[in-house]
Design an enzyme around this catalytic site. Structure first.
Site, PDB file in Angstrom:
ATOM      1  N   SER A  68       5.981  -5.928  -5.151  1.00  0.00           N
ATOM      2  CA  SER A  68       6.287  -4.496  -5.165  1.00  0.00           C
ATOM      3  C   SER A  68       6.483  -3.974  -3.748  1.00  0.00           C
ATOM      4  O   SER A  68       7.340  -3.137  -3.500  1.00  0.00           O
ATOM      5  CB  SER A  68       5.183  -3.718  -5.880  1.00  0.00           C
ATOM      6  OG  SER A  68       3.931  -3.914  -5.238  1.00  0.00           O
ATOM      7  N   GLU A  69       5.668  -4.454  -2.785  1.00  0.00           N
ATOM      8  CA  GLU A  69       5.845  -4.097  -1.385  1.00  0.00           C
ATOM      9  C   GLU A  69       5.520  -5.275  -0.478  1.00  0.00           C
ATOM     10  O   GLU A  69       4.612  -6.065  -0.763  1.00  0.00           O
ATOM     11  CB  GLU A  69       4.961  -2.912  -0.969  1.00  0.00           C
ATOM     12  CG  GLU A  69       5.563  -1.549  -1.191  1.00  0.00           C
ATOM     13  CD  GLU A  69       5.394  -1.081  -2.615  1.00  0.00           C
ATOM     14  OE1 GLU A  69       6.127  -0.182  -3.055  1.00  0.00           O
ATOM     15  OE2 GLU A  69       4.503  -1.624  -3.293  1.00  0.00           O
ATOM     16  N   THR A  70       6.273  -5.374   0.595  1.00  0.00           N
ATOM     17  CA  THR A  70       5.962  -6.278   1.698  1.00  0.00           C
ATOM     18  C   THR A  70       5.719  -5.420   2.925  1.00  0.00           C
ATOM     19  O   THR A  70       6.505  -4.525   3.233  1.00  0.00           O
ATOM     20  CB  THR A  70       7.116  -7.254   1.971  1.00  0.00           C
ATOM     21  OG1 THR A  70       7.298  -8.099   0.826  1.00  0.00           O
ATOM     22  CG2 THR A  70       6.819  -8.130   3.180  1.00  0.00           C
ATOM     23  N   HIS A  98      -1.691   0.235  -1.438  1.00  0.00           N
ATOM     24  CA  HIS A  98      -2.271  -1.109  -1.516  1.00  0.00           C
ATOM     25  C   HIS A  98      -1.766  -2.005  -0.386  1.00  0.00           C
ATOM     26  O   HIS A  98      -2.498  -2.865   0.111  1.00  0.00           O
ATOM     27  CB  HIS A  98      -2.002  -1.738  -2.891  1.00  0.00           C
ATOM     28  CG  HIS A  98      -0.650  -2.319  -3.075  1.00  0.00           C
ATOM     29  ND1 HIS A  98       0.463  -1.549  -3.344  1.00  0.00           N
ATOM     30  CD2 HIS A  98      -0.219  -3.613  -3.031  1.00  0.00           C
ATOM     31  CE1 HIS A  98       1.518  -2.337  -3.466  1.00  0.00           C
ATOM     32  NE2 HIS A  98       1.132  -3.581  -3.281  1.00  0.00           N
TER      33      HIS A  98
END
Length: 211
Positions: A68-70, A98
């Site tokens: 979902s995110e890096t 997160h």
């Protein structure tokens, strides 16, 4: 501002098979066990490798991780303070909780930073911090988004759209607040017993560009 706490205790450092390899860490935030919680990839952009992290490569790397995110962290001239960016597989985002927790935990794993209790991050949403607590968890200082009350001629438009979006009910609205893409609606106390049974047509609100 209420802090969000997490104990991301699982971290794996691997190397990516690219023409120029670089280390990365995957952290499972909001969890104390592996392969659970909310995972984020964290990449520390070392000075000697910063030339390979072009805008195009940042997006390609985030797309390949497909999380979902890096998070991409780069140092500043101040020890303990870093620039932090979050990218999804398709775009850069302004805020991610997160992945910020994951970034703070990844930095705490570095032996040369073990004496730092609070890490500061310069982001598109301003300065964020993570702080190590005695029990090993992290405390995240997250920005508060304060919606503005809708008044005047806009109120009727919002009220009509909100009531039309609630299928099978017509609750009394006490106040409407909005900020950016967020919409907060305060209903009369008489609606509390019915709230759990409501069906809300979110697409109707979006089509009216209210959120």
């Amino acid at each position: 501002r209420k802090p969000t706490r997490s104990t991301p205790k699982f971290a794996t450092t691997l190397k990516m098979a690219t023409p120029t390899s670089f280390p990365y860490t995957i952290i499972d935030a909001f969890s104390s066990s592996p392969f659970s919680g909310n995972p984020a990839a964290v990449i520390f952009i070392e000075d000697e490798l910063k030339e390979i992290f072009t805008e195009d490569n940042l997006r390609k790397i985030a797309a390949e991780f497909n999380l979902s995110e890096t998070a991409f962290i780069s140092p500043t001239s101040t020890r303990g303070t870093y620039n932090l960016r979050w990218l999804t597989p398709t775009e850069e985002v302004n805020l991610c909780g997160h992945a910020t927790l994951a970034s703070g935990f990844a930095l705490s794993l570095r032996p040369e930073l073990s004496d730092i209790e609070t890490f500061k991050f310069n982001t598109l949403s301003g300065e964020l911090t993570t702080r190590k607590l005695q029990d090993g968890s992290l405390e995240l200082n997250f920005p508060a988004i304060m919606p503005q009350e809708i008044t005047g001629s806009e109120y009727a438009e919002y009220e009509e759209a909100i009531k039309r979006s609630i299928v099978g009910s017509s609750p009394k609205i006490k106040g409407i607040f909005a900020e950016e893409k967020y919409l907060v609606v305060e209903f009369d106390e008489s609606a509390s017993e019915q709230l759990g049974d409501w069906q809300v047509n979110v697409e109707h609100l979006v089509s009216r560009a209210l959120c």
